[in-house]
Design an enzyme around this catalytic site. Structure first.
Site, mmCIF file in Angstrom:
data_model
loop_
_atom_site.group_PDB
_atom_site.id
_atom_site.type_symbol
_atom_site.label_atom_id
_atom_site.label_comp_id
_atom_site.label_asym_id
_atom_site.label_seq_id
_atom_site.Cartn_x
_atom_site.Cartn_y
_atom_site.Cartn_z
ATOM 1 N N GLY A 20 0.824 -1.209 0.000
ATOM 2 C CA GLY A 20 0.000 0.000 0.000
ATOM 3 C C GLY A 20 0.847 1.243 0.000
ATOM 4 O O GLY A 20 2.070 1.193 0.175
ATOM 5 N N GLN A 21 0.173 2.391 -0.238
ATOM 6 C CA GLN A 21 0.891 3.657 -0.293
ATOM 7 C C GLN A 21 0.016 4.746 0.289
ATOM 8 O O GLN A 21 -1.196 4.770 0.066
ATOM 9 C CB GLN A 21 1.280 3.999 -1.737
ATOM 10 C CG GLN A 21 2.134 5.251 -1.849
ATOM 11 C CD GLN A 21 2.719 5.409 -3.248
ATOM 12 O OE1 GLN A 21 2.508 4.567 -4.110
ATOM 13 N NE2 GLN A 21 3.453 6.488 -3.456
ATOM 14 N N GLY A 22 0.632 5.645 1.058
ATOM 15 C CA GLY A 22 -0.084 6.762 1.646
ATOM 16 C C GLY A 22 0.718 8.034 1.514
ATOM 17 O O GLY A 22 1.740 8.085 0.826
ATOM 18 N N ASP A 43 -4.723 8.996 17.524
ATOM 19 C CA ASP A 43 -5.187 8.699 16.166
ATOM 20 C C ASP A 43 -5.841 7.319 16.123
ATOM 21 O O ASP A 43 -5.564 6.518 15.223
ATOM 22 C CB ASP A 43 -4.024 8.784 15.171
ATOM 23 C CG ASP A 43 -4.517 9.068 13.751
ATOM 24 O OD1 ASP A 43 -5.684 9.472 13.601
ATOM 25 O OD2 ASP A 43 -3.742 8.882 12.799
ATOM 26 N N GLY A 49 4.338 7.498 3.159
ATOM 27 C CA GLY A 49 5.262 6.441 2.798
ATOM 28 C C GLY A 49 4.599 5.282 2.089
ATOM 29 O O GLY A 49 3.378 5.257 1.871
ATOM 30 N N LYS A 107 7.798 -0.211 6.043
ATOM 31 C CA LYS A 107 7.237 1.084 5.665
ATOM 32 C C LYS A 107 8.372 2.057 5.358
ATOM 33 O O LYS A 107 9.114 2.460 6.249
ATOM 34 C CB LYS A 107 6.360 1.622 6.805
ATOM 35 C CG LYS A 107 5.697 2.965 6.500
ATOM 36 C CD LYS A 107 4.842 3.404 7.686
ATOM 37 C CE LYS A 107 4.155 4.735 7.425
ATOM 38 N NZ LYS A 107 3.342 5.177 8.593
ATOM 39 N N VAL A 161 4.400 0.930 1.842
ATOM 40 C CA VAL A 161 4.598 -0.277 2.636
ATOM 41 C C VAL A 161 4.838 -1.459 1.706
ATOM 42 O O VAL A 161 4.089 -1.665 0.742
ATOM 43 C CB VAL A 161 3.384 -0.555 3.548
ATOM 44 C CG1 VAL A 161 3.629 -1.798 4.396
ATOM 45 C CG2 VAL A 161 3.099 0.644 4.431
#
Length: 605
Positions: free
Chosen positions: A304-306, A422, A309, A325, A311
């Site tokens: 995945g990507q955010g 969070d 960063g 990550k 992962v």
């Protein structure tokens, strides 16, 4: 000629210089069909003292098993002897190594465990216990009692030991060697090794170690040079001797390099084992960027990507997987990285993701976590096909309780209180058994347990889960109760299977606010209109809803602590009282709509 080749050549010359000498009268021996016994080992009562090294005495049992006796009357059967790598495979004669383990003292023995990473165990004598969470040691049982073993890395408070009595501790034994705990490993052997005499190199070259007349050991080659025919010319003899020596030297160097390659491979395996030991001990390990490329196979499998960063899936062995990550170097000032490493390195709880290691090399910053195959809770409760309760209400209740226990541990179980700031479905990851684990500590703060107020210069969190006091001190001071609010919002989303409100919708104030809607239905005794499939599901849904509504009380002082939340969730739920209405004030409603209209807070702030 390089120094390494020169030293090897000198060794070869010394070896060849003694080819004319014969072995002492120490023929190889064995007990029945057991392993071959030769120097540095000797068979007592059959071979003289000079045939073996001090402490390497073996004997044959009546059934022709090869027996090794260690100090403190520890007796082990020898299954295999690897003279090249200096490794000894042994087993317990009674298949109960745990009985002898506490007596093992290597300080007066030439042997030690081959595995460098050792663990401590505590044994308990129990009249009853939960087999699924404790390792059973059947060989130590007596009628009416069972014996269980818990590793030192476990938290005793996790187990129910009211019917148990502590027996004794066992220190520094390899994990796999406690094989009586696990029936499927009952045939496992114990590996020992020795450092002196160091005959592995001699064995690799085809030689054999033995004693010299002065009591020291030396390497003797087992092959002899063929006799030279008389009358041959001197030149032929010199040429033959030179060629033979050269070929022997090449062969010896080749064998040495093979031995070195094998040793290097064992060192690589040792690095993996060290990694796993650090993982068990929850001590984050520092890795190089090259290590991460090797672990992730050149970042091949992207998970995945955010915004902060990407992962990748990594592999330490065929059984151990991790998530790596890679943080973007262009975002933030490193606070998220420092928070994650500094905070998660202190944490040891089944409901918190384990930080395995990190990388801080030049511009490269990365975090290495345990791999959790079922991804985040968000995937299950916000499913587009409407089947968000495919896990079942009982499983959802277990997940909610696990999250609550994880937050309670952050607030009460560490030396310093950890405030997450969070808590949301995206940051709750699920393992193979759907055990929830809290992740992403980039916004976390540490404070003393006796500190009731936390100083903050800017709001932090994710829209929809941020407590009112984080935005405005008119609602109260920021404290651990802010995480309680976020958990309540998460809990209500688990019940409703949808977001409490969508901040991406333009006219968000026109949406139905689920927490307010569900409170009104419960308060009027109306059906919650939630899909129920099994008997008792309605009671679970009602209990989770009431707990969630208690947690989202507008003022922090009205919210319960996470310890009380856990107690409420572990109860039957029939006696739970409805909380005050959080939304019955015009000012509070206005505050809620203002809450919706605020821009999302960057998690890196």
């Amino acid at each position: 000629m390089s120094p390494s080749i020169l030293s090897t050549f000198i060794l070869l010359v010394l070896v060849l210089g003694d080819l004319g000498q014969s072995f002492p009268n120490c023929p190889e021996s064995r007990c029945g069909s057991g392993p071959t016994i030769r120097f540095p080992f000797r068979l007592k009562d059959r071979q003289p003292d000079y045939c073996g090294y001090h402490g390497f005495d073996l004997s044959c049992t009546e059934r022709n098993n090869t027996l090794l006796e260690l100090p403190n009357s520890v007796k082990l059967y020898v299954q295999e002897i690897d003279y090249l790598h200096q490794v000894l495979n042994v087993s317990d004669p009674d298949h109960c190594f745990l009985r002898q383990a506490s007596n093992i003292k290597f300080s007066s023995s030439p042997f030690r465990f081959y595995d460098d990473f050792l663990y401590n165990y505590t044994l308990f004598n129990c009249t009853s216990a939960e087999r699924n969470i404790l390792g059973i040691a059947p060989c130590l049982e007596v009628p009416g009692y069972e014996v269980y073993a818990i590793t030192s890395s476990s938290r005793i408070s996790q187990y129910t030991l009211t019917s148990c009595t502590k027996m004794y501790n066992i220190f520094s034994i390899p994990y796999i060697y406690s094989y009586e705990i696990y029936p499927e490993k009952s045939n496992a052997s114990i590996q020992l090794t020795w450092a002196k005499p160091a005959c592995g190199l001699c064995e690799a070259g085809g030689g054999r170690c033995r004693f010299k007349s002065d009591g020291t050991e030396w390497c003797e080659m087992s092959r002899r040079l063929a006799p030279i025919t008389r009358g041959a010319s001197t030149k032929l003899i010199i040429a033959g001797a030179t060629l033979g020596s050269f070929l022997l030297l090449v062969a010896f160097i080749g064998l040495y390099h093979l031995y070195s390659a094998d040793r290097k491979e064992k060192e690589n395996q040792a690095r993996i084992e060290k990694f796993l030991e650090d993982y068990k001990a929850l001590t984050p390990t520092r890795y190089t960027y090259a290590d991460l490329k090797r672990i992730t196979n050149q970042f091949k499998d992207k998970l995945g990507q955010g915004a902060y960063g990407t992962v990748f899936k990594g592999k330490l062995s065929s059984e151990i997987l991790v998530a790596v990550k890679i943080l973007n170097s262009s975002t933030g000032n490193g606070d998220e990285f420092i928070n994650e490493v500094g905070t998660m390195g202190r944490i040891h709880h089944v409901n918190v993701v384990r930080l395995v290691g990190f990388c801080a090399e030049g511009f490269h910053r990365a975090l290495v976590f345990e791999f959790l195959p079922n991804e985040s809770l968000e995937k299950f409760i916000f499913s587009n096909d409407g089947h968000h309760h495919s896990l079942g209400w009982e499983k959802l209740q277990d997940i909610a309780l696990g999250i609550a226990k994880g937050i309670e541990y952050l607030h009460q179980g560490c030396d310093q209180r950890i405030l997450h700031f969070d808590i949301k479905p995206h940051n709750i990851l699920l393992d193979y058994n759907f055990t929830p684990k809290i992740s992403d500590f980039g916004l976390a703060k540490l404070c003393s347990k006796d500190q009731s107020i936390v100083s903050m210069t800017t709001a932090r969190g994710t829209m929809g889960y941020i407590a009112p006091e984080v935005f405005s001190r008119n609602f109260g001071n920021v404290s651990y109760k802010s995480d309680v609010y976020s958990f309540g919002m998460l809990l209500l989303e688990m019940v409703g299977g949808r977001k409490n409100f969508d901040v991406n919708v333009e006219n968000s104030s026109s949406q139905v606010f689920f927490p307010e809607w569900i409170y009104d239905h419960l308060d009027r005794g109306e059906d919650m209109r939630i899909r129920i499939e099994e008997e008792g599901d309605a009671q679970i849904a009602k209990k989770l809803t009431i707990v969630g509504l208690w947690c989202i009380q507008w003022f922090p002082v009205d919210r319960p602590s996470m310890t009380i939340v856990v107690q409420m969730m572990e109860g039957e739920g029939n006696d739970l009282a409805m909380p005050p209405h959080p939304f019955n004030s015009t000012g509070m409603l206005a505050g809620r709509h203002h809450h919706q209209e605020l821009p999302a807070i960057s998690e890196g702030e």
